[in-house]
Design a protein around this motif. Structure first.
Motif, PDB file in Angstrom:
ATOM      1  N   VAL A  51       0.730  -1.237  -0.550  1.00  0.00           N
ATOM      2  CA  VAL A  51       0.094   0.017   0.376  1.00  0.00           C
ATOM      3  C   VAL A  51       0.359   1.242  -0.008  1.00  0.00           C
ATOM      4  O   VAL A  51       0.545   2.206  -0.844  1.00  0.00           O
ATOM      5  CB  VAL A  51      -1.179   0.226   1.227  1.00  0.00           C
ATOM      6  N   GLU A  52       1.811   1.461   0.335  1.00  0.00           N
ATOM      7  CA  GLU A  52       2.792   2.421   0.823  1.00  0.00           C
ATOM      8  C   GLU A  52       3.730   2.561  -0.300  1.00  0.00           C
ATOM      9  O   GLU A  52       3.752   3.516  -1.160  1.00  0.00           O
ATOM     10  CB  GLU A  52       3.720   2.306   2.118  1.00  0.00           C
ATOM     11  N   SER A  62      -7.487   6.129   3.481  1.00  0.00           N
ATOM     12  CA  SER A  62      -8.092   5.421   3.402  1.00  0.00           C
ATOM     13  C   SER A  62      -8.632   4.727   2.301  1.00  0.00           C
ATOM     14  O   SER A  62     -10.101   3.737   1.948  1.00  0.00           O
ATOM     15  CB  SER A  62      -9.731   6.720   2.316  1.00  0.00           C
ATOM     16  N   PHE A  63      -7.760   3.933   1.741  1.00  0.00           N
ATOM     17  CA  PHE A  63      -7.593   2.828   1.197  1.00  0.00           C
ATOM     18  C   PHE A  63      -7.880   1.894   1.896  1.00  0.00           C
ATOM     19  O   PHE A  63      -7.361   1.298   2.877  1.00  0.00           O
ATOM     20  CB  PHE A  63      -6.058   2.718   0.003  1.00  0.00           C
ATOM     21  N   GLY A  64      -8.464   1.066   0.971  1.00  0.00           N
ATOM     22  CA  GLY A  64      -9.331   0.155   1.783  1.00  0.00           C
ATOM     23  C   GLY A  64      -8.234  -1.344   1.716  1.00  0.00           C
ATOM     24  O   GLY A  64      -7.179  -1.343   1.890  1.00  0.00           O
ATOM     25  N   TRP A  72      -8.207  -5.356 -11.066  1.00  0.00           N
ATOM     26  CA  TRP A  72      -8.047  -6.390 -12.892  1.00  0.00           C
ATOM     27  C   TRP A  72      -8.354  -5.783 -13.708  1.00  0.00           C
ATOM     28  O   TRP A  72      -8.926  -4.982 -15.263  1.00  0.00           O
ATOM     29  CB  TRP A  72      -8.016  -7.513 -12.645  1.00  0.00           C
ATOM     30  N   ASN A  73     -10.638  -5.455 -13.311  1.00  0.00           N
ATOM     31  CA  ASN A  73     -10.845  -4.680 -14.077  1.00  0.00           C
ATOM     32  C   ASN A  73     -11.414  -3.206 -13.749  1.00  0.00           C
ATOM     33  O   ASN A  73     -12.505  -2.626 -15.014  1.00  0.00           O
ATOM     34  CB  ASN A  73     -12.407  -5.132 -13.507  1.00  0.00           C
ATOM     35  N   ASN A  74     -10.804  -2.531 -12.928  1.00  0.00           N
ATOM     36  CA  ASN A  74     -10.740  -1.072 -12.971  1.00  0.00           C
ATOM     37  C   ASN A  74     -12.532  -0.756 -11.481  1.00  0.00           C
ATOM     38  O   ASN A  74     -12.923   0.138 -12.311  1.00  0.00           O
ATOM     39  CB  ASN A  74     -10.849   0.314 -14.220  1.00  0.00           C
ATOM     40  N   GLY A  75     -12.126  -1.875 -10.836  1.00  0.00           N
ATOM     41  CA  GLY A  75     -13.162  -0.831 -10.019  1.00  0.00           C
ATOM     42  C   GLY A  75     -13.104  -0.485  -8.698  1.00  0.00           C
ATOM     43  O   GLY A  75     -11.860  -0.103  -8.414  1.00  0.00           O
ATOM     44  N   LYS A  76     -14.605   0.676  -8.714  1.00  0.00           N
ATOM     45  CA  LYS A  76     -13.767   1.404  -7.042  1.00  0.00           C
ATOM     46  C   LYS A  76     -12.189   1.735  -6.747  1.00  0.00           C
ATOM     47  O   LYS A  76     -12.684   2.556  -7.814  1.00  0.00           O
ATOM     48  CB  LYS A  76     -13.763   0.114  -5.556  1.00  0.00           C
ATOM     49  N   TYR A  77     -11.641   1.650  -6.046  1.00  0.00           N
ATOM     50  CA  TYR A  77     -10.779   2.410  -6.303  1.00  0.00           C
ATOM     51  C   TYR A  77      -9.583   2.858  -7.316  1.00  0.00           C
ATOM     52  O   TYR A  77      -9.515   3.742  -7.428  1.00  0.00           O
ATOM     53  CB  TYR A  77      -9.422   2.687  -4.758  1.00  0.00           C
ATOM     54  N   PHE A  78      -9.868   1.390  -7.695  1.00  0.00           N
ATOM     55  CA  PHE A  78      -8.419   1.766  -9.414  1.00  0.00           C
ATOM     56  C   PHE A  78     -10.064   2.684 -10.503  1.00  0.00           C
ATOM     57  O   PHE A  78      -9.750   2.190 -11.678  1.00  0.00           O
ATOM     58  CB  PHE A  78      -8.668   0.337  -9.694  1.00  0.00           C
ATOM     59  N   LYS A  79     -10.939   3.201 -10.497  1.00  0.00           N
ATOM     60  CA  LYS A  79     -12.283   2.827 -11.681  1.00  0.00           C
ATOM     61  C   LYS A  79     -11.641   3.751 -12.595  1.00  0.00           C
ATOM     62  O   LYS A  79     -11.761   4.257 -13.923  1.00  0.00           O
ATOM     63  CB  LYS A  79     -13.480   2.913 -10.995  1.00  0.00           C
ATOM     64  N   ASP A  80     -10.860   5.261 -11.993  1.00  0.00           N
ATOM     65  CA  ASP A  80     -10.153   6.347 -13.153  1.00  0.00           C
ATOM     66  C   ASP A  80      -9.226   5.598 -14.156  1.00  0.00           C
ATOM     67  O   ASP A  80      -8.306   5.743 -13.762  1.00  0.00           O
ATOM     68  CB  ASP A  80      -9.287   6.948 -12.210  1.00  0.00           C
TER      69      ASP A  80
END
Length: 275
Positions: A51-52, A62-64, A72-80
């Motif tokens: 994470v760091e 705030s990262f879960g 893999w699919n650019n969801g939630k935190y990685f959606k952008d």
């Protein structure tokens, strides 16, 4: 009086599921076997360090968790997708899939093919099928874990820690408690001595991935094994990183590479699924 407690080391077996939607070809349950004393804390520290390393500093609090479906699919935190391009995500995936090799973690897994189960049970509704195949895959994976303990860690006991999931928790607990109850297997006619469990102790502990970082490794294992089973060749490079550490393989697959034997001396328990 000595009870030999100092010799009863504990392996914690972290299990997660994948393939629970009607579009999935297989329900998979998989995860790592972790030495509670020597490996668990370094493994948790390592995951926190990822994470760091990879998540912007302003998002650390705030990262879960690293959920492979989202990554893999650019969801939630990685959606952008403009921020989280493949070039930026790949080092994270590489680091996560390198964890079994880095910490020498055996991976237990089992799966149920959806179409075969539906063919055998046409009376079940889709939701019931999802529930049943996940619970059966979980039970089968526990059997692999018990076999591993008997074959390799004969003087140790194991604790199962599973991703907390409302829709399968009750069935999993009932099956698990049954497998451990000697009274239910006094007249065992199944042709196997796997029951009752001898090494897997206590009830299943359920936890969220944020509460138990090793479950993120289980999530990653289940994700790539499911992808391999459904024919997603673009993810096979990651499945192949896990394969040397897997205790069982899907039917028809060759055993792990002999060159890796020194790092995984006990090899797979069985060569192919179902035999």
């Amino acid at each position: 009086m000595s009870f030999g407690w100092n010799r009863r080391l504990v392996r914690q077996i972290y299990l997660d599921e994948a393939g629970t939607s009607a579009n999935d070809t297989h329900a998979v349950v998989a995860g790592p076997v972790v030495h509670a004393d020597d490996v668990l804390i370094p493994l948790q520290t390592h995951i926190h360090s990822l994470v760091e390393e990879f998540i912007p500093k302003e998002d650390h609090n705030s990262f879960g968790v690293f959920h492979m479906t989202d990554l893999w699919n650019n969801g939630k935190y990685f959606k952008d997708k403009s921020v989280w391009t493949w070039e930026k995500k790949k080092p994270i995936i590489d680091a996560l899939t390198d964890i079994p090799r880095h910490f020498k973690l055996p991976i237990v897994m089992q799966f149920i093919e959806r179409s075969s189960f539906v063919e055998e049970h046409p009376e079940l509704k889709a939701g019931d099928v999802d529930l049943a195949i996940t619970a059966i895959a979980f039970s089968a994976c526990e059997m692999v874990a018990e076999s591993l303990m008997r074959s390799v860690y004969q003087d140790e006991i194991a604790q199962i820690i599973a991703e907390d999931n409302d829709h399968t928790r009750k069935l999993i607990k009932e099956a698990h408690n049954s497998f451990r109850d000697p009274r239910k297997w006094a007249d065992n006619e199944m042709g196997t001595d796997i029951f009752p469990f001898r090494h897997i102790q206590n009830g299943v502990l359920f936890a969220a991935k944020g509460e138990s970082p090793a479950l993120q490794v289980a999530d990653m294992c289940a994700f790539f094994i499911r992808g391999h089973l459904r024919g997603q060749r673009n993810s096979d490079q990651y499945y192949n990183k896990l394969k040397p550490w897997m205790c069982v393989f899907p039917k028809g697959e060759a055993e792990y590479f002999p060159s890796l034997r020194p790092s995984y001396p006990f090899g797979p328990l069985v060569m192919v699924y179902g035999e």
